[in-house]
Design an enzyme around this catalytic site. Sequence first.
Site, PDB file in Angstrom:
ATOM      1  N   SER A   7       0.842  -1.198   0.000  1.00 56.85           N
ATOM      2  CA  SER A   7       0.000   0.000   0.000  1.00 56.85           C
ATOM      3  C   SER A   7       0.874   1.245   0.000  1.00 56.85           C
ATOM      4  O   SER A   7       1.644   1.492   0.926  1.00 56.85           O
ATOM      5  CB  SER A   7      -0.907   0.004   1.233  1.00 56.85           C
ATOM      6  OG  SER A   7      -1.426   1.298   1.416  1.00 56.85           O
ATOM      7  N   HIS A  32      -1.143  -1.261  -4.324  1.00 62.34           N
ATOM      8  CA  HIS A  32      -2.416  -0.886  -3.700  1.00 62.34           C
ATOM      9  C   HIS A  32      -2.425   0.624  -3.470  1.00 62.34           C
ATOM     10  O   HIS A  32      -1.515   1.176  -2.862  1.00 62.34           O
ATOM     11  CB  HIS A  32      -2.588  -1.645  -2.386  1.00 62.34           C
ATOM     12  CG  HIS A  32      -3.903  -1.429  -1.718  1.00 62.34           C
ATOM     13  ND1 HIS A  32      -5.055  -2.102  -2.082  1.00 62.34           N
ATOM     14  CD2 HIS A  32      -4.271  -0.605  -0.706  1.00 62.34           C
ATOM     15  CE1 HIS A  32      -6.051  -1.713  -1.311  1.00 62.34           C
ATOM     16  NE2 HIS A  32      -5.611  -0.792  -0.470  1.00 62.34           N
ATOM     17  N   ASP A  34      -4.557   3.827  -2.100  1.00 63.28           N
ATOM     18  CA  ASP A  34      -5.669   4.214  -1.224  1.00 63.28           C
ATOM     19  C   ASP A  34      -6.146   5.634  -1.497  1.00 63.28           C
ATOM     20  O   ASP A  34      -5.386   6.588  -1.348  1.00 63.28           O
ATOM     21  CB  ASP A  34      -5.232   4.118   0.239  1.00 63.28           C
ATOM     22  CG  ASP A  34      -5.061   2.671   0.672  1.00 63.28           C
ATOM     23  OD1 ASP A  34      -6.049   1.926   0.608  1.00 63.28           O
ATOM     24  OD2 ASP A  34      -3.932   2.300   1.061  1.00 63.28           O
ATOM     25  N   MET A  36      -8.751   8.521  -0.310  1.00 67.36           N
ATOM     26  CA  MET A  36      -9.618   8.930   0.811  1.00 67.36           C
ATOM     27  C   MET A  36     -10.097  10.357   0.584  1.00 67.36           C
ATOM     28  O   MET A  36      -9.317  11.218   0.168  1.00 67.36           O
ATOM     29  CB  MET A  36      -8.821   8.873   2.115  1.00 67.36           C
ATOM     30  CG  MET A  36      -8.173   7.532   2.384  1.00 67.36           C
ATOM     31  SD  MET A  36      -7.256   7.595   3.932  1.00 67.36           S
ATOM     32  CE  MET A  36      -6.613   5.927   3.991  1.00 67.36           C
ATOM     33  N   HIS A  65      -8.185   1.425  -4.264  1.00 65.44           N
ATOM     34  CA  HIS A  65      -9.149   1.239  -3.172  1.00 65.44           C
ATOM     35  C   HIS A  65      -9.795   2.591  -2.866  1.00 65.44           C
ATOM     36  O   HIS A  65      -9.168   3.459  -2.266  1.00 65.44           O
ATOM     37  CB  HIS A  65      -8.378   0.678  -1.958  1.00 65.44           C
ATOM     38  CG  HIS A  65      -9.206   0.498  -0.726  1.00 65.44           C
ATOM     39  ND1 HIS A  65      -8.635   0.309   0.523  1.00 65.44           N
ATOM     40  CD2 HIS A  65     -10.544   0.464  -0.536  1.00 65.44           C
ATOM     41  CE1 HIS A  65      -9.595   0.175   1.420  1.00 65.44           C
ATOM     42  NE2 HIS A  65     -10.755   0.275   0.820  1.00 65.44           N
ATOM     43  N   MET A  67     -11.937   4.859  -0.878  1.00 62.03           N
ATOM     44  CA  MET A  67     -12.630   5.092   0.401  1.00 62.03           C
ATOM     45  C   MET A  67     -13.271   6.470   0.299  1.00 62.03           C
ATOM     46  O   MET A  67     -12.829   7.439   0.929  1.00 62.03           O
ATOM     47  CB  MET A  67     -11.623   5.007   1.553  1.00 62.03           C
ATOM     48  CG  MET A  67     -11.172   3.574   1.836  1.00 62.03           C
ATOM     49  SD  MET A  67      -9.707   3.491   2.878  1.00 62.03           S
ATOM     50  CE  MET A  67      -8.446   3.658   1.606  1.00 62.03           C
ATOM     51  N   MET A 136     -12.027  -5.761   4.755  1.00 60.13           N
ATOM     52  CA  MET A 136     -11.152  -4.900   5.558  1.00 60.13           C
ATOM     53  C   MET A 136     -10.872  -5.553   6.904  1.00 60.13           C
ATOM     54  O   MET A 136     -11.785  -6.034   7.579  1.00 60.13           O
ATOM     55  CB  MET A 136     -11.811  -3.533   5.800  1.00 60.13           C
ATOM     56  CG  MET A 136     -11.935  -2.650   4.579  1.00 60.13           C
ATOM     57  SD  MET A 136     -10.372  -2.187   3.813  1.00 60.13           S
ATOM     58  CE  MET A 136      -9.557  -1.276   5.109  1.00 60.13           C
ATOM     59  N   ASP A 170      -6.940  -6.164   3.966  1.00 59.18           N
ATOM     60  CA  ASP A 170      -6.265  -4.868   4.001  1.00 59.18           C
ATOM     61  C   ASP A 170      -6.332  -4.316   5.419  1.00 59.18           C
ATOM     62  O   ASP A 170      -7.423  -4.075   5.930  1.00 59.18           O
ATOM     63  CB  ASP A 170      -6.977  -3.927   3.009  1.00 59.18           C
ATOM     64  CG  ASP A 170      -6.342  -2.553   2.919  1.00 59.18           C
ATOM     65  OD1 ASP A 170      -5.261  -2.348   3.491  1.00 59.18           O
ATOM     66  OD2 ASP A 170      -6.958  -1.689   2.257  1.00 59.18           O
TER      67      ASP A 170
HETATM   68  C1  DX5 Z   1      -6.417   1.656   5.437  1.00 57.00           C
HETATM   69  C2  DX5 Z   1      -5.919   1.429   4.042  1.00 57.00           C
HETATM   70  C3  DX5 Z   1      -4.809   0.472   3.958  1.00 57.00           C
HETATM   71  C4  DX5 Z   1      -3.550   0.875   4.679  1.00 57.00           C
HETATM   72  C5  DX5 Z   1      -2.961  -0.385   5.230  1.00 57.00           C
HETATM   73  O1  DX5 Z   1      -7.598   2.356   5.424  1.00 57.00           O
HETATM   74  O2  DX5 Z   1      -6.965   0.941   3.227  1.00 57.00           O
HETATM   75  O3  DX5 Z   1      -4.520   0.080   2.618  1.00 57.00           O
HETATM   76  O4  DX5 Z   1      -2.597   1.511   3.890  1.00 57.00           O
HETATM   77  O5  DX5 Z   1      -1.888  -0.074   6.024  1.00 57.00           O
HETATM   78  P1  DX5 Z   1      -1.228  -1.125   7.023  1.00 57.00           P
HETATM   79  O6  DX5 Z   1      -0.778  -2.289   6.220  1.00 57.00           O
HETATM   80  O7  DX5 Z   1      -0.093  -0.335   7.623  1.00 57.00           O
HETATM   81  O8  DX5 Z   1      -2.287  -1.493   8.034  1.00 57.00           O
HETATM   82 ZN    ZN Z   2      -6.481   0.051   1.248  1.00 54.13          ZN
END
Ligand code: DX5
Ligand code: ZN
Length: 216
Positions: A7, A32, A34, A36, A65, A67, A136, A170
Site C-alpha cells: 500500500s 495498492h 488508497d 480517501m 481502493h 474510500m 477490511m 487490508d
Molecule cells: C487503510 C488502508 C490500507 C492501509 C494499510 O484504510 O486501506 O490500505 O494503507 O496499512 P497497514 O498495512 O499499515 O495497516
Molecule cells: Zn487500502
Amino acid sequence: MVKVAPSLLSANFACLKDDIEKIENGKADWLHYDVMDGHFVPNISIGAPVVASIKKVCNVPFDVHLMISNPLQYVEDFAKSGADIICFHAESDSDIGQTVDKIISLGKKAAIAVKPGTDIDVVLPYLDKLSMVLVMTVEPGFGGQSFMESTMPKIEKLRKINPDIDIEVDGGVNPETIKIAAKAGANVFVAGSAVFKSENPAKTIKLLKENALSVL
Ligand code: DX5
Ligand code: ZN
C-alpha cells in the site's frame, strides 16, 4: 494465487519513484492505491492525477481502493488514469449494482470492499461480476492499525461460496497475521507499514508470500 499488494499510503511521498522501484524489484504483484476523501473516512489522501503520473514509472497492476462517499462519480477518472482494479465500498452512497456495471463498462476489474462491521452477504448478489472482494481487517482510514481477526469468518464464508474469486485483506497485515488470513481463504494481501517501514521491502514481500504459502 497468492498476491502481495504493497500500500502506497505508507511510502515516502517525497521519493515515490524510489519506493515504487523498491517494491517492483521486490516482485510486488500489485500496487495498492488508497483514495480517501475526508468524508467517507476522516483522512484525505491522493487522487486520480497521481495515478496517471505513477503509471508512467510503474509496471505492476494498480489496485485502487476508493474510500470515498460517491465512487460512481469518480470511477471514470480513475479508469482513465490507469487503474486496473477498481474497488469501492459497499457502505458508500453510490448504488452498488450501477457502480459495478460502470467499472466493467470502462474495461476494468470491479471489486467491492466491506468494513469490519459489514455483513459479507451484501456482496453476494454481485459475485458473478466481481473479480475481487476486499474484506477490511481494520476500520478504513489509516495505515498502521492492528489486524482484526474477528473478520476471518467472513472470508471463510465467502471462500466456501466461491473457490476462485480473489479475496483481499487490508489492514494490519504483517508476516504473522498474513498466515491467519491465508488460512481463512484470503489470497491477496495488502501491506502498508509492514513493507514500507521495513528495512528491506523486497525481503519483506518475499517473506509475506512465503508465510502465506506455508499455511496452504
Ligand atoms: C487503510 C488502508 C490500507 C492501509 C494499510 O484504510 O486501506 O490500505 O494503507 O496499512 P497497514 O498495512 O499499515 O495497516
Ligand atoms: Zn487500502
